[in-house]
Scaffold this active site. Structure first.
Site, mmCIF file in Angstrom:
data_model
loop_
_atom_site.group_PDB
_atom_site.id
_atom_site.type_symbol
_atom_site.label_atom_id
_atom_site.label_comp_id
_atom_site.label_asym_id
_atom_site.label_seq_id
_atom_site.Cartn_x
_atom_site.Cartn_y
_atom_site.Cartn_z
ATOM 1 N N TYR A 80 -6.116 -9.527 14.958
ATOM 2 C CA TYR A 80 -5.656 -10.126 13.695
ATOM 3 C C TYR A 80 -4.260 -9.604 13.324
ATOM 4 O O TYR A 80 -3.367 -10.371 12.962
ATOM 5 C CB TYR A 80 -6.673 -9.816 12.593
ATOM 6 C CG TYR A 80 -6.402 -10.498 11.277
ATOM 7 C CD1 TYR A 80 -6.655 -11.859 11.107
ATOM 8 C CD2 TYR A 80 -5.882 -9.794 10.186
ATOM 9 C CE1 TYR A 80 -6.404 -12.495 9.891
ATOM 10 C CE2 TYR A 80 -5.633 -10.414 8.978
ATOM 11 C CZ TYR A 80 -5.902 -11.762 8.837
ATOM 12 O OH TYR A 80 -5.656 -12.385 7.631
ATOM 13 N N SER A 107 -1.612 -11.048 15.492
ATOM 14 C CA SER A 107 -1.301 -12.448 15.133
ATOM 15 C C SER A 107 -0.445 -12.511 13.875
ATOM 16 O O SER A 107 0.515 -13.284 13.799
ATOM 17 C CB SER A 107 -2.590 -13.255 14.949
ATOM 18 O OG SER A 107 -3.265 -12.892 13.758
ATOM 19 N N LYS A 108 -0.767 -11.687 12.891
ATOM 20 C CA LYS A 108 -0.044 -11.768 11.606
ATOM 21 C C LYS A 108 1.352 -11.140 11.697
ATOM 22 O O LYS A 108 2.266 -11.540 10.972
ATOM 23 C CB LYS A 108 -0.885 -11.126 10.491
ATOM 24 C CG LYS A 108 -2.186 -11.876 10.206
ATOM 25 C CD LYS A 108 -1.915 -13.315 9.784
ATOM 26 C CE LYS A 108 -3.165 -14.099 9.460
ATOM 27 N NZ LYS A 108 -2.888 -15.491 9.078
#
Ligand code: NAP
Length: 244
Positions: free
Chosen positions: A152, A155-156
């Site tokens: 996560y 990705s961010k």
């Protein structure tokens, strides 16, 4: 005051949470909104609730063909795209030791590849019309890391990277690109957390509360509007000060 009068907006993952609150505000501000959502039932229900100025289009942002169909629909039915909100996102948390490669790819493929595919397709239309706004959903964890979120956070953080690249590349075509980095926001994504963790996170926030979807939607609405006409390449925290 209606900030988005007659704008054509597409919001991914707008069937619930922050995306749904954003779609509602956009419609209230005079935009026509395409709800580009994977979950058919939530997507259709949201469009029905928002009335004539919202339409549901089934979309999997990680699938190139599905994204092509979405933007072909936008071309044929509206012949323009003024605002793209790359909001769709998923979690699949695990510590590094237990994180398998499929789990890593799944999150990257919705959160980062999905933003890239939709951004690329929207930018093509926006370049032709000489204007547009792209808004990307990052997260506070992109700046600070977070335990158990290799996929996560990657990705961010990637979303912040592409925001800055696109802001540089597309500015000359009249396209502004910004990211929003929410903190702890009460949605389905965070609903399953144990009470103890929820309380602990709340204590970390200087404002002593979780954020609401509308707290983030307010910022998307402003950034999408002409009032934000000189904001480009920015990452705006909406986190109650948690990163302080
Ligand atoms: P949410 O309530 O889980 O909503 C996300 C939506 O995206 C869901 O409707 C989901 O549909 C949809 N979606 C998932 N995969 C998709 C795909 N492949 N194609 C199209 N739509 C897809 O999440 P949220 O909390 O509102 O978060 C919205 C965005 O803000 C996400 O990018 C998230 O990472 C980011 N964010 C949230 C927080 C927070 O605390 N909530 C904090 C920082 C950043 P399904 O129901 O079918 O999965």
């Amino acid at each position: 005051m209606r900030l988005l009068k007659n704008k054509i907006a597409v919001i991914t993952g707008a069937g619930c949470g922050i995306g749904k609150a954003t779609a509602k505000q956009f419609v209230q501000h005079g935009a026509k909104v395409v709800i580009a959502e994977f979950d058919e039932s939530n997507g259709q229900q949201t469009a029905d609730q928002l009335g004539d100025n919202a339409v549901y289009f089934h979309t999997d942002v990680s699938d190139e063909k599905s994204v092509d169909k979405l933007f072909n629909f936008l071309r044929s039915d509206f012949n323009r795209v003024d605002v793209l909100v790359n909001n769709a996102g998923i979690l699949a948390d695990s510590t590094l030791q237990k994180l398998d490669a499929d789990q890593f790819d799944a999150v990257l493929s919705v959160n980062l590849r999905g933003s890239y595919l939709c951004g690329r397709a929207a930018a093509e239309i926006m370049r032709e019309q000489g204007s547009g706004v792209i808004l990307n959903a990052s997260s506070v964890v992109a700046r600070n890391g977070n335990f158990g979120q290799t996929n996560y956070v990657a990705s961010k953080a990637g979303v912040i990277g592409i925001t800055k690249v696109w802001a540089r590349e597309l500015g000359k075509d009249g396209i502004r690109v910004n990211a929003v980095a929410p903190g702890f926001i009460q949605t389905n994504m965070t609903a399953g957390m144990p009470e103890k963790i929820i309380k602990m996170m709340e204590d970390k926030v200087p404002l002593k509360r979780w954020g609401l979807p509308d707290d983030v939607a307010n910022v998307y609405t402003f950034l999408a509007s002409d009032d934000a006409s000189y904001i480009n390449g920015a990452v705006i925290n909406v986190d109650g000060g948690v990163v302080v």
